[in-house]
Scaffold this active site. Structure first.
Site, mmCIF file in Angstrom:
data_model
loop_
_atom_site.group_PDB
_atom_site.id
_atom_site.type_symbol
_atom_site.label_atom_id
_atom_site.label_comp_id
_atom_site.label_asym_id
_atom_site.label_seq_id
_atom_site.Cartn_x
_atom_site.Cartn_y
_atom_site.Cartn_z
ATOM 1 N N TYR A 152 0.840 -1.200 0.000
ATOM 2 C CA TYR A 152 0.000 0.000 0.000
ATOM 3 C C TYR A 152 0.879 1.255 0.000
ATOM 4 O O TYR A 152 0.678 2.181 -0.797
ATOM 5 C CB TYR A 152 -0.900 -0.043 1.233
ATOM 6 C CG TYR A 152 -1.926 1.056 1.330
ATOM 7 C CD1 TYR A 152 -3.054 1.071 0.517
ATOM 8 C CD2 TYR A 152 -1.786 2.075 2.275
ATOM 9 C CE1 TYR A 152 -4.015 2.069 0.634
ATOM 10 C CE2 TYR A 152 -2.736 3.072 2.396
ATOM 11 C CZ TYR A 152 -3.848 3.068 1.577
ATOM 12 O OH TYR A 152 -4.790 4.059 1.689
ATOM 13 N N LYS A 156 1.214 4.006 -2.995
ATOM 14 C CA LYS A 156 0.837 5.403 -2.733
ATOM 15 C C LYS A 156 2.027 6.332 -2.942
ATOM 16 O O LYS A 156 1.858 7.496 -3.332
ATOM 17 C CB LYS A 156 0.265 5.538 -1.317
ATOM 18 C CG LYS A 156 -1.057 4.786 -1.103
ATOM 19 C CD LYS A 156 -2.149 5.284 -2.046
ATOM 20 C CE LYS A 156 -3.521 4.749 -1.694
ATOM 21 N NZ LYS A 156 -4.566 5.222 -2.616
HETATM 22 N N1 LIG Z 1 -10.012 6.576 4.551
HETATM 23 C C1 LIG Z 1 -8.850 7.156 4.807
HETATM 24 O O1 LIG Z 1 -8.643 7.758 5.876
HETATM 25 C C2 LIG Z 1 -7.761 7.133 3.768
HETATM 26 C C3 LIG Z 1 -6.498 7.582 4.146
HETATM 27 C C4 LIG Z 1 -5.507 7.658 3.166
HETATM 28 C C5 LIG Z 1 -5.799 7.301 1.880
HETATM 29 N N2 LIG Z 1 -7.040 6.827 1.557
HETATM 30 C C6 LIG Z 1 -7.287 6.493 0.157
HETATM 31 O O2 LIG Z 1 -8.464 7.156 -0.271
HETATM 32 C C7 LIG Z 1 -9.134 6.368 -1.255
HETATM 33 C C8 LIG Z 1 -10.568 6.129 -0.834
HETATM 34 O O3 LIG Z 1 -10.544 5.548 0.448
HETATM 35 P P1 LIG Z 1 -11.861 5.089 1.225
HETATM 36 O O4 LIG Z 1 -11.496 5.090 2.660
HETATM 37 O O5 LIG Z 1 -13.036 5.826 0.750
HETATM 38 O O6 LIG Z 1 -11.926 3.557 0.728
HETATM 39 P P2 LIG Z 1 -13.105 2.508 0.718
HETATM 40 O O7 LIG Z 1 -12.475 1.181 0.877
HETATM 41 O O8 LIG Z 1 -14.194 2.887 1.674
HETATM 42 O O9 LIG Z 1 -13.690 2.666 -0.768
HETATM 43 C C9 LIG Z 1 -12.913 2.286 -1.873
HETATM 44 C C10 LIG Z 1 -13.835 1.947 -3.010
HETATM 45 O O10 LIG Z 1 -13.009 1.544 -4.119
HETATM 46 C C11 LIG Z 1 -13.634 0.430 -4.743
HETATM 47 N N3 LIG Z 1 -12.627 -0.355 -5.458
HETATM 48 C C12 LIG Z 1 -11.724 -1.196 -4.919
HETATM 49 N N4 LIG Z 1 -10.999 -1.771 -5.883
HETATM 50 C C13 LIG Z 1 -11.445 -1.268 -7.046
HETATM 51 C C14 LIG Z 1 -11.081 -1.475 -8.406
HETATM 52 N N5 LIG Z 1 -10.118 -2.347 -8.724
HETATM 53 N N6 LIG Z 1 -11.731 -0.798 -9.375
HETATM 54 C C15 LIG Z 1 -12.737 0.066 -9.052
HETATM 55 N N7 LIG Z 1 -13.118 0.290 -7.774
HETATM 56 C C16 LIG Z 1 -12.485 -0.369 -6.791
HETATM 57 C C17 LIG Z 1 -14.258 -0.355 -3.599
HETATM 58 O O11 LIG Z 1 -15.277 -1.232 -4.052
HETATM 59 C C18 LIG Z 1 -14.779 0.781 -2.717
HETATM 60 O O12 LIG Z 1 -16.088 1.131 -3.067
HETATM 61 C C19 LIG Z 1 -8.309 5.080 -1.386
HETATM 62 O O13 LIG Z 1 -7.403 5.198 -2.451
HETATM 63 C C20 LIG Z 1 -7.539 5.023 -0.084
HETATM 64 O O14 LIG Z 1 -6.343 4.313 -0.210
HETATM 65 C C21 LIG Z 1 -8.024 6.728 2.472
#
Ligand SMILES: NC(=O)c1ccc[n+]([C@@H]2O[C@H](COP(=O)([O-])OP(=O)(O)OC[C@H]3O[C@@H](n4cnc5c(N)ncnc54)[C@H](O)[C@@H]3O)[C@@H](O)[C@H]2O)c1
Length: 307
Positions: A152, A156
Site C-alpha cells: 500500500y 501510494k
Molecule cells: N479513509 C482514509 O482515511 C484514507 C487515508 C488515506 C488514503 N485513503 C485512500 O483514499 C481512497 C478512498 O478511500 P476510502 O477510505 O473511501 O476507501 P473505501 O475502501 O471505503 O472505498 C474504496 C472503493 O473503491 C472500490 N474499489 C476497490 N478496488 C477497485 C477497483 N479495482 N476498481 C474500481 N473500484 C475499486 C471499492 O469497491 C470501494 O467502493 C483510497 O485510495 C484510499 O487508499 C483513504
C-alpha cells in the site's frame, strides 16, 4: 458557488466512502459523473441518489486495475468529453512483507497505481482537449511507513512520484494535476482502530465530505492551485514537502568516515531545505559540491535540471 455545469468527471471507487462523497458533491454542482466501482450495487445506488437529486451520472463497473481505458470510454460514449479524473480507488491488504504472497502485493499495486496510470494514459488527450483538465491523485500517509502495509505504501508513494512529474508535464498542455493525502471516516477506516476517542474523532470531525470539498475546489476550472501534495482531513489541510536536512561532509568520503558521521546523518534538525521538484534537489547538491556552479545554474530553468 463553484459550478461544474458542462463538465464531465470520472471518480473511481465511487461506490462508497470518499469516492461516493466526491461523486455526489461534483454532481450536485452540475458535473456529469462516471461513478466507477467494482461493486455494481453500490455504484448503482450512488447513481440513483445523484439522479434522484436531479443530477447526471452513469455507472461504470470496470476494475480499475485492468479497465482504465474502458472507464475513459464510458465517459466519452455517454458525454463525448472528459474534464476531471479523481483517481480515488485503492485497496489495502495487510501483511508483513516476508509473509505476504507476491500476488497480493501486486494486486494492491495494480489497483492503486497501475490502474491509475493506465486510466490517465487513456484520459490524457481528452483532458488536454478539455482546455482545463484536472487530475486528483489519491495517495496516503501509508507512504511514510506503516508496518504490514508495504504494498500500500509503495503504491501510494508511486502515485506521489507520478503526480509530481505529471503536474509539470500537464502545465505544458493545460492539465492541472494534484496529489492528496486524505484522512476520513469511511468503511476503510471505521474498522482500522479500536480506541473510542480516535473512532469518534474520525466519525464526528473527519467525514468524507470534508475531503470532497477540497478535491472539488482543486477540480474546478477556475482554480489555479495545483501540482503540490496536500494533506486533507476534516476542516484542515496543509501542503506537504520533501525536505533535506543540512548535509554532512566527509573529508575523504570513505566507508570508514561515514561510520564517524552516523550520528550527524541520522539526527534531526529544524534547518530544512524544501525540494519541490527534481531541479531543486539537484541544484542544492551541485552547490554543496562546488559553490561556483551557482552561476551556471542561475541561467537555467529549474525544470530543465531534472534527472
Ligand atoms: N479513509 C482514509 O482515511 C484514507 C487515508 C488515506 C488514503 N485513503 C485512500 O483514499 C481512497 C478512498 O478511500 P476510502 O477510505 O473511501 O476507501 P473505501 O475502501 O471505503 O472505498 C474504496 C472503493 O473503491 C472500490 N474499489 C476497490 N478496488 C477497485 C477497483 N479495482 N476498481 C474500481 N473500484 C475499486 C471499492 O469497491 C470501494 O467502493 C483510497 O485510495 C484510499 O487508499 C483513504
Amino acid at each position: 458557488m463553484l459550478d461544474f455545469e458542462g463538465r464531465v468527471a470520472i471518480v473511481t471507487g465511487a461506490g462508497q466512502g470518499m469516492g461516493e462523497a466526491h461523486a455526489k458533491t461534483l454532481a450536485a454542482r452540475g458535473a456529469r459523473v462516471i461513478v466507477n466501482d467494482v461493486v455494481q450495487a453500490n455504484a448503482e445506488a450512488v447513481v440513483k441518489a445523484i439522479t434522484d437529486a436531479g443530477g447526471t451520472a452513469v455507472v461504470d463497473t470496470h476494475d480499475v486495475s485492468t479497465g482504465g481505458s474502458e472507464i475513459v470510454g464510458t465517459a466519452l460514449d455517454n458525454f463525448g468529453r472528459l474534464d476531471i479524473v479523481v483517481a480515488n480507488a485503492g485497496i489495502l491488504r495487510v501483511g508483513l512483507f516476508g509473509e505476504q504472497p507476491l500476488e497480493e502485493f501486486w494486486k494492491v499495486f495494480d489497483v492503486s497505481f497501475k490502474g491509475t496510470v493506465e486510466m490517465l494514459h487513456a484520459a490524457w488527450p481528452h483532458l488536454v482537449d478539455s482546455g482545463s483538465g484536472r487530475v486528483i491523485l489519491v495517495s496516503s500517509s501509508g507512504l511514510l511507513a506503516n508496518p504490514g502495509a508495504s504494498a500500500y505504501g509503495a503504491a501510494k508513494a508511486a502515485l506521489f512520484g507520478l503526480g509530481n512529474t505529471l503536474a509539470m508535464e500537464g502545465d505544458r498542455v493545460g492539465v492541472q494535476v494534484t496529489t492528496i493525502m486524505p484522512t476520513a471516516w469511511t468503511p476503510m477506516t471505521e474498522n482500522a482502530y479500536t480506541d473510542p476517542t480516535i473512532l469518534s474523532t474520525l466519525r464526528d470531525t473527519m467525514g468524507p465530505e470534508y475531503v470532497s470539498g477540497f478535491i472539488t475546489w482543486l477540480a474546478h476550472q477556475e482554480t489555479t492551485v495545483h501540482g503540490d501534495f496536500f494533506e486533507i482531513g476534516g476542516n484542515h489541510a496543509g501542503r506537504l514537502v520533501l525536505a533535506g536536512l543540512p548535509r554532512v561532509f566527509s573529508d575523504d568520503a570513505s566507508a570508514e568516515s561515514w561510520t564517524e558521521h552516523a550520528a550527524a546523518l541520522t539526527s534531526d534538525s529544524d534547518d530544512l531545505e524544501q525540494f519541490r521538484i527534481t531541479g531543486d534537489q539537484f541544484a542544492s547538491e551541485m552547490i554543496a559540491s562546488n559553490p561556483a556552479v551557482k552561476d551556471a545554474l542561475a541561467g537555467m530553468n529549474a525544470a530543465d535540471l531534472g534527472a
